[in-house]
Structure formats: C-alpha cells, structure tokens
Design a protein around this motif. Sequence first.
Motif: not given
Length: 229
Positions: A113-115, A120-122, A129-131
Amino acid sequence: MAARKRGFLARLIALVFKLIFGFVALSLLMVVIYRFVPPPTTITMLTDSNGATRDWTPIERIDRNMVAAAIAAEDGKFCTHSGFDREAIEAAVRRNAQGGRIRGGSTISQQTAKNVFLWQNGGFFRKGLEAWFTVLIETIWGKRRIMEVYLNVAETGIGTYGVEAGAQRYFGKGAGSLSRDEAARMAAALPLPKKRSVKSPSGFVRRYGNNIARRIRIVQRDGLDACTR
C-alpha cells in the motif's frame, strides 16, 4: 455578523466533506484499476535520483522460491492476517520504546500500500493513509494480487525495482529461474536494498540470507504461501 460566520462555517464543512468524498472516490478508483492494470510508476520511483529500472512480471512467471522468500523474510503470517499483524506491531512498539534504530511491524500488504500509493517517509498521517489503502487492497485485490504487485514494485537495488529487474541485475537471469539461495539473498536485502549487497553478501546479510533459505523450506512445506497460488 453571526449569520456570516454560520455561512462561512457551513461552506467550510461542505468543502471538507467534498474533499473527503473526492479522496475516497479517487482512492477506490485507483485500487480497482490497479487490481487489473500494473501500476505505471510510484512516488518512490519518480523521486529516485538514480532512476528506476523495472520489468513487470506476472506472478506465475516468478519463481515460487522468491514468493516464499518474501514471506519468510517479511511477513510469515501473510496468508492468515487481514493486512495487519497485531503481534508484530506490538513487538515493534516495545523495541522502539527501548531506543535505538526505529523498526516497523509492517506486513507485506502495508508495504505494498505504501509503495504503490504513498511515499516512504512520514509520520502518523502517512501511516493513517497506509492503513486505509491496506484495507482497500486486502478487500479488492486479494492476497495473490498483493504479492504480485509487491514483487514488482519493491526496491531491489540502486535504481532497481521489482524482482525481475533485480534478478537480471544480480544474477543475469529472469525471476522465473531463481534458486532458493538466490531468492533468499534478494529477500535479505529488501529492507535496505541500497546498502545491502545481493551479489556478494557478507556478514549479517550472508547469515540472514542463509536463515531465509532455511525458512523457505518451512514456508513451502507448511503451505504458508498457499494464498498466492
């Protein structure tokens, strides 16, 4: 004056709801499209000063050793969790509370989901948002597609993305013919592909790669990769 303030507040609330609705609709649309179409690029690729070499490869053309290696190295419960490994997250929180290098408890689903959709950072905002995207891809894509996308967008070296480009770079052959040891070495470098050597590993990376190679046998023996078939 009071009526003007109420009007401004009403417009502000309406704008917020429109932005939220727009984000939800756009994110749903992107996830549905990427269920069938390979993501053309990612923020990480676009911002990589070394460029981005990749070669999208369907999961059926990726050696099963590489699939098992990813599970063995990154997410042993990939086929059984719903996108989040609570025990791994709690363990990461405990380790981080002790100080030293910050470590995460992200699953392959979260990393995908992140990629694909984020950067990458945050901090907590990006994690939120990743969740959200993790829930979406678990629901819409399913495990096999998540693994397929992960193996095609994960950074595998300097300016290199996906296991096909990584296999070509390090071993001069496609991802469809990786040996158990080669797959294990690539998986060992996944967390820090710019710093860990795949071709001539030594020290920690070599030991970790050997450990992953042993785990691959367990993953395949116990069917821990069954959801990706």
